[in-house]
Design a protein around this motif. Structure first.
Motif, short mmCIF file in Angstrom:
data_model
loop_
_atom_site.label_atom_id
_atom_site.label_comp_id
_atom_site.label_asym_id
_atom_site.label_seq_id
_atom_site.Cartn_x
_atom_site.Cartn_y
_atom_site.Cartn_z
N GLU A 1 18.02 5.29 8.57
CA GLU A 1 16.90 4.36 8.50
C GLU A 1 16.09 4.69 7.25
O GLU A 1 15.71 5.85 7.04
CB GLU A 1 16.02 4.55 9.75
CG GLU A 1 14.81 3.68 9.76
CD GLU A 1 13.97 3.86 11.03
OE1 GLU A 1 13.87 5.01 11.53
OE2 GLU A 1 13.40 2.88 11.51
N PHE A 2 15.83 3.69 6.40
CA PHE A 2 14.98 3.88 5.21
C PHE A 2 13.60 3.37 5.59
O PHE A 2 13.39 2.16 5.73
CB PHE A 2 15.54 3.12 4.01
CG PHE A 2 16.70 3.79 3.32
CD1 PHE A 2 17.81 4.23 4.05
CD2 PHE A 2 16.71 3.98 1.95
CE1 PHE A 2 18.88 4.87 3.42
CE2 PHE A 2 17.78 4.61 1.30
CZ PHE A 2 18.87 5.04 2.04
N PHE A 3 12.65 4.30 5.76
CA PHE A 3 11.32 3.92 6.27
C PHE A 3 10.34 3.76 5.11
O PHE A 3 9.50 4.61 4.86
CB PHE A 3 10.85 4.98 7.28
CG PHE A 3 10.16 4.40 8.47
CD1 PHE A 3 10.74 3.38 9.21
CD2 PHE A 3 8.90 4.86 8.87
CE1 PHE A 3 10.11 2.83 10.32
CE2 PHE A 3 8.25 4.31 9.98
CZ PHE A 3 8.87 3.29 10.70
N GLY B 1 0.83 -1.20 0.00
CA GLY B 1 0.00 0.00 0.00
C GLY B 1 0.86 1.25 0.00
O GLY B 1 2.08 1.19 -0.21
N PRO B 2 0.23 2.40 0.27
CA PRO B 2 0.97 3.67 0.24
C PRO B 2 1.77 3.89 1.52
O PRO B 2 1.50 3.25 2.54
CB PRO B 2 -0.17 4.69 0.16
CG PRO B 2 -1.30 4.03 0.91
CD PRO B 2 -1.20 2.57 0.61
N LEU B 3 2.69 4.82 1.48
CA LEU B 3 3.35 5.27 2.70
C LEU B 3 2.38 6.17 3.46
O LEU B 3 1.41 6.69 2.89
CB LEU B 3 4.65 6.00 2.36
CG LEU B 3 5.67 5.11 1.62
CD1 LEU B 3 6.91 5.91 1.26
CD2 LEU B 3 6.04 3.91 2.45
N ILE C 1 7.00 11.27 4.65
CA ILE C 1 7.75 10.00 4.66
C ILE C 1 8.17 9.67 3.23
O ILE C 1 9.28 9.23 2.96
CB ILE C 1 6.87 8.85 5.21
CG1 ILE C 1 6.38 9.16 6.63
CG2 ILE C 1 7.58 7.51 5.13
CD1 ILE C 1 7.29 8.72 7.72
N LEU C 2 7.23 9.88 2.30
CA LEU C 2 7.49 9.58 0.89
C LEU C 2 8.64 10.43 0.35
O LEU C 2 9.57 9.91 -0.28
CB LEU C 2 6.20 9.85 0.09
CG LEU C 2 6.28 9.70 -1.42
CD1 LEU C 2 6.54 8.26 -1.80
CD2 LEU C 2 4.97 10.17 -2.08
N GLN C 3 8.59 11.73 0.64
CA GLN C 3 9.64 12.63 0.13
C GLN C 3 11.01 12.25 0.71
O GLN C 3 12.01 12.24 0.00
CB GLN C 3 9.33 14.08 0.50
CG GLN C 3 8.30 14.70 -0.41
CD GLN C 3 7.56 15.85 0.27
OE1 GLN C 3 8.01 16.39 1.28
NE2 GLN C 3 6.40 16.19 -0.25
N GLU C 4 11.03 11.93 1.99
CA GLU C 4 12.30 11.57 2.65
C GLU C 4 12.90 10.31 2.02
O GLU C 4 14.08 10.25 1.71
CB GLU C 4 12.02 11.37 4.15
CG GLU C 4 13.14 10.78 4.97
CD GLU C 4 14.32 11.73 5.18
OE1 GLU C 4 14.18 12.91 4.85
OE2 GLU C 4 15.38 11.25 5.65
N LEU C 5 12.04 9.31 1.78
CA LEU C 5 12.52 8.05 1.21
C LEU C 5 13.04 8.27 -0.21
O LEU C 5 14.10 7.77 -0.60
CB LEU C 5 11.38 7.03 1.22
CG LEU C 5 11.76 5.62 0.78
CD1 LEU C 5 12.65 4.97 1.84
CD2 LEU C 5 10.52 4.75 0.56
N GLU C 6 12.28 9.02 -0.97
CA GLU C 6 12.66 9.29 -2.35
C GLU C 6 14.02 10.01 -2.39
O GLU C 6 14.89 9.68 -3.20
CB GLU C 6 11.58 10.18 -3.00
CG GLU C 6 11.61 10.14 -4.49
CD GLU C 6 10.42 10.88 -5.10
OE1 GLU C 6 9.76 11.68 -4.41
OE2 GLU C 6 10.18 10.65 -6.29
#
Ligand code: NAP
Length: 463
Positions: free
Chosen positions: A368-370, A302-304, A309-314
């Motif tokens: 940490e990659f969340f 599913g989505p983050l 959180i999405l921007q940080e991971l990207e």
């Protein structure tokens, strides 16, 4: 960020909440302390009955509660159901064992009689994260209530309906008003609550930054804290592993909860001899996933939870790629977005991603990659694997995959973490203590340690 429920699959704001005013917080603190004065003397049987009733209510409402989680933070519906069931198990565990865990512990000395007695401390503030919106809270609430403490919950700002549902279930289960209250407040109001003399201790599960801020505030007023923070756990695979099992569990471990689990396997450290078949297996499993609405039964990923959180991971993935990491699959959010149905295109979706050949110094070594990103490292020996696993500021839980008894023993002894699991994913279990070392935090939840966390271990000496 305001307090609101926003569907992470669509970006739609479902409900907004006004944070409590200072006067409303005051009323709740007053009620907490008044309730504690009587609740601390309640018999264990009565508290256990409350926890058993809570477990029954959780089970009866598991579908509805799981749906609330999906809509607020994007968890797959079936994972939400499993989370609620686990909370029920936890409530029954402390109902069954809490009294024995808190019985006087006799100690032989030269006194006629000497022993340790465990007594509750009072209202405890729990600052909790959104990723397991029920489990994280119950992990605190069930032992605290069994022990005779009372709880004040400051839940993450994106899961207010989960927070209110927990409060209402505990009330309906028979706990007195004031035994467990949700404070709909922002993180900027937390220090004020800790400073209040009626609050005796605080626990936080969340990021390092939040942990530091809470510990600082509590330190200034000399109050005990327990911190469950982030992790960048190693998943070590040797030549002696059952490879098929390791690949299947690696897939699950990295992707469960859409990759947002503190104890998720994040760094895959592979002995060279098995690295290529392991990578091929993981890629095949990641490719087979269905990404989509967490409420739909066929969805695997599913989505983050939030756009942040999405921007940080990207960003983290991009930095690794810019520095030379190899992308086996994923890493391209825009392409994924274009394949999603229109109504999901405003959601926080990120593809399952696998990176290897990570250059030393890139974020994969320390951060940490969340989210659903597997970071793969190849090493030549178990010595090198253990050294790399330990070369992080975190220390929450590591797993090692090997059938060799000597390798198993070395991993248990040498991996720096609050838990080491062999041939099994790291997990929390009501019967066992859970917590980290290094910058993953301090203190332990669950097990006998968990229920004694916010107690006065009073020494009694009788002549
Ligand atoms: P987060 O931003 O730290 O939020 C966690 C909680 O702390 C929320 O209630 C948040 O409130 C509050 N908070 C944030 N900043 C604060 C501050 N300065 N002072 C007081 N409270 C503050 O963490 P998250 O992004 O939601 O959660 C993910 C992190 O939690 C990851 O690092 C993950 O590994 C960790 N985690 C650890 C465990 C464990 O058991 N060790 C379990 C689950 C998650 P607002 O929402 O209002 O900001």
């Amino acid at each position: 960020m305001g307090i609101s429920s926003t569907n992470p699959a669509t970006g739609e704001v479902v409900r907004e909440f006004v944070p409590l005013s200072a006067a409303e917080v005051e009323l709740k603190l007053e009620r907490a302390v008044a309730t504690f004065e009587t609740y601390r003397h309640s018999p264990f049987d009565q508290r256990a009955a409350g926890l058993r009733a809570t477990a029954d209510l959780l089970e009866a409402r598991q579908q509805e509660l799981a749906q609330t989680m999906s809509l607020e933070m994007g968890k797959l519906l079936r994972a939400g159901v499993a989370e609620v069931e686990k909370c029920a198990l936890l409530c029954r565990f402390y109902a069954d064992h809490g009294e024995a865990f808190l019985a006087d512990v006799p100690v032989q000395t030269e006194a006629t009689r000497s022993f340790v007695r465990y007594q509750p401390l009072g209202p405890v503030l729990a600052v909790m994260p959104w990723n397991f919106p029920f489990w994280q809270v119950f992990r605190f609430a069930a032992p605290a209530l069994m022990a005779g403490n009372v709880g004040l919950l400051k839940h993450a700002s994106n899961v207010p309906q989960c927070a209110l549902a927990i409060e209402s279930i505990l009330l309906e289960a028979g706990f007195p008003e004031g035994a467990f209250q949700t404070l709909l407040i922002g993180s900027d109001q937390v220090a004020g609550v800790i400073a209040d003399q009626r609050v005796v201790a605080a626990t936080l599960t969340g990021s390092e930054a939040a942990g530091i801020s809470l510990a600082k505030a509590a330190g200034q007023v000399l109050k005990p804290t327990l911190l469950e923070l982030g992790g960048s756990d190693a998943f070590v695979v040797t030549e002696q592993a059952n490879l098929e099992l390791a690949i299947a569990q690696a897939t699950l471990g990295r992707l469960q909860n859409n990759g947002q689990t503190c104890i998720a396997a994040k760094r895959f450290i592979l002995l060279e001899a098995i690295a290529t078949p392991f990578l091929q297996g993981l890629v095949a499993n990641f490719e087979a996933l269905t990404i989509g609405d967490p409420l739909e039964a066929g969805t695997d990923l599913g989505p983050l939870a939030t756009p942040g959180i999405l921007q940080e991971l990207e960003h983290q993935v991009q930095v690794c790629v810019d520095q030379g990491a190899k992308v086996w699959l994923g890493g391209d959010r825009a392409s994924l977005q274009a394949t999603l149905p229109l109504r999901l295109q405003g959601g926080n979706f990120y593809p399952a991603t696998l990176l290897s050949d990570l250059p030393p110094g890139c974020p994969a070594y320390q951060e940490e990659f969340f989210g659903p990103v597997a970071l793969v490292f190849r090493v030549q020996s178990l010595d090198e694997a253990i050294a790399l696993a330990n070369a992080t500021s975190f220390g929450l839980g590591a797993s090692a995959w090997t059938e060799d008894l000597q390798e198993q023993e070395r991993c248990i002894q040498e991996l720096e973490a609050g838990a080491v699991f062999i041939n099994c994913l790291v997990k929390s279990d009501p019967r066992l203590p859970f917590g980290g070392i290094k910058r993953s935090g301090y203190g332990r939840e669950l097990g006998v340690e968990g229920i004694r966390a916010f107690m006065n271990a009073k020494t009694a000496w009788v002549n």
